[in-house]
Design a protein around this motif. Structure first.
Motif, PDB file in Angstrom:
ATOM      1  N   VAL A   1       0.915  -1.252  -0.102  1.00 33.96           N
ATOM      2  CA  VAL A   1       0.063   0.051   0.039  1.00 33.96           C
ATOM      3  C   VAL A   1       0.828   1.271   0.054  1.00 33.96           C
ATOM      4  CG1 VAL A   1      -1.780   1.245   1.244  1.00 33.96           C
ATOM      5  CG2 VAL A   1      -2.052  -1.067   1.022  1.00 33.96           C
ATOM      6  N   PRO A   2       1.672   1.513   1.090  1.00 34.24           N
ATOM      7  CA  PRO A   2       2.670   2.883   0.774  1.00 34.24           C
ATOM      8  C   PRO A   2       3.594   2.802  -0.275  1.00 34.24           C
ATOM      9  CG  PRO A   2       3.020   1.317   2.736  1.00 34.24           C
ATOM     10  CD  PRO A   2       1.998   0.664   2.305  1.00 34.24           C
ATOM     11  N   PHE A   3       3.870   1.637  -0.552  1.00 35.08           N
ATOM     12  CA  PHE A   3       5.138   1.812  -1.581  1.00 35.08           C
ATOM     13  C   PHE A   3       4.503   1.703  -2.992  1.00 35.08           C
ATOM     14  CE2 PHE A   3       8.894  -0.474   0.765  1.00 35.08           C
ATOM     15  CZ  PHE A   3       8.868   0.498   1.743  1.00 35.08           C
ATOM     16  N   ASN A   4       3.428   1.382  -3.302  1.00 34.08           N
ATOM     17  CA  ASN A   4       3.020   1.192  -4.631  1.00 34.08           C
ATOM     18  C   ASN A   4       1.441   1.837  -4.938  1.00 34.08           C
ATOM     19  OD1 ASN A   4       5.203  -0.721  -5.708  1.00 34.08           O
ATOM     20  ND2 ASN A   4       4.184  -1.841  -3.973  1.00 34.08           N
ATOM     21  N   LEU A   5       0.969   2.215  -3.866  1.00 24.71           N
ATOM     22  CA  LEU A   5      -0.534   2.857  -4.243  1.00 24.71           C
ATOM     23  C   LEU A   5      -0.531   4.091  -5.227  1.00 24.71           C
ATOM     24  CD1 LEU A   5      -3.640   2.298  -3.676  1.00 24.71           C
ATOM     25  CD2 LEU A   5      -3.299   4.027  -2.012  1.00 24.71           C
ATOM     26  N   SER A   6       0.319   4.844  -5.523  1.00 25.55           N
ATOM     27  CA  SER A   6       0.382   6.002  -6.233  1.00 25.55           C
ATOM     28  C   SER A   6       0.555   5.686  -7.852  1.00 25.55           C
ATOM     29  CB  SER A   6       1.204   7.003  -5.612  1.00 25.55           C
ATOM     30  OG  SER A   6       2.679   6.461  -5.737  1.00 25.55           O
TER      31      SER A   6
END
Length: 177
Positions: free
Chosen positions: A27-32
Motif C-alpha cells: 500500500v504505501p510503496f505502490n499505491l500511487s
C-alpha cells in the motif's frame, strides 16, 4: 516453561511479522503508481489514501483489548481475512469506494495483528529475555521494509509482470495463504 538460561528465538513470530509486514507494504510503496495506471481521476490523492491506511493501522491499538475479547484466539485469523479482502477490493479497480474500504481493511487487519504478535512474543519467553525476543520480532519490520523492493523487483522480472498491478496481485495471493 522456557529455560531461563537460553535465549528463546521466536522464529515463528519473527517470520509471521515479516510476512504480514511485507504484504501490507504494497500500500504505501505502490499505491500511487497503481492509481496512476488505473487512470484514477486524481492520482495525486494517493497520499491521502496512504494516510487513511496508516490511520486504520493505528486505531486498533486504542481498542485492542476489546478486539481481542470479541475475536478471542481468532484475532489474527480475522485480521488476515480483513487484509485479504482489502487487497481483493483494491484489485476490483472500481473507484474511490472500494479503494477506501480496501486500504482501511488492510490497515485495520495489520493494526490488529501487530499488538497480538508483540504480546505473544513477550509471553513466549522468560521475563528476562522478553526485551530480546521483542527486539528480534520488531527487527522484522525493518527487514521487510529493506527487502521488499528487491524481492518485488526480482519477482516482477521472473514473471515479466506489470510493475503497477503485480504488487497488489502478489499481496492478495500471499494474504490469502
Amino acid at each position: 516453561s522456557p529455560d531461563p538460561t537460553k535465549h528463546n528465538w521466536p522464529i515463528a513470530l519473527m517470520f509471521l511479522y515479516y510476512f504480514i509486514t511485507f504484504i501490507v507494504l504494497t500500500v504505501p510503496f505502490n499505491l500511487s503508481i497503481y492509481m496512476e495506471a488505473l487512470k484514477f481521476k486524481n492520482p495525486d490523492i494517493s497520499g491521502t489514501y496512504i494516510a487513511v491506511f496508516f490511520l486504520a493501522m493505528t486505531l486498533p491499538g486504542l481498542f485492542i483489548n476489546n478486539i481481542i475479547n470479541w475475536f478471542r484466539n481468532y484475532t489474527n485469523v480475522y485480521s488476515a481475512i480483513a487484509i485479504t479482502l482489502g487487497f481483493i477490493l483494491l484489485l476490483v479497480k472500481g473507484g474511490p469506494v472500494p479503494l477506501t474500504v480496501g486500504v482501511i481493511l488492510i490497515g485495520l487487519g495489520y493494526g490488529c495483528m501487530q499488538p497480538v504478535i508483540y504480546d505473544k512474543t513477550s509471553t513466549s519467553t522468560v521475563e528476562s529475555h522478553a526485551t530480546f525476543a521483542l527486539a528480534l520480532v520488531m527487527a522484522m519490520n525493518y527487514m521487510a521494509i529493506i527487502t521488499y523492493p528487491f524481492i518485488l523487483e526480482i519477482l516482477q522480472d521472473i514473471f515479466s509482470a506489470d510493475a503497477s498491478y503485480f504488487p497488489f496481485l502478489l499481496s492478495t495471493i500471499l494474504a490469502g495463504l
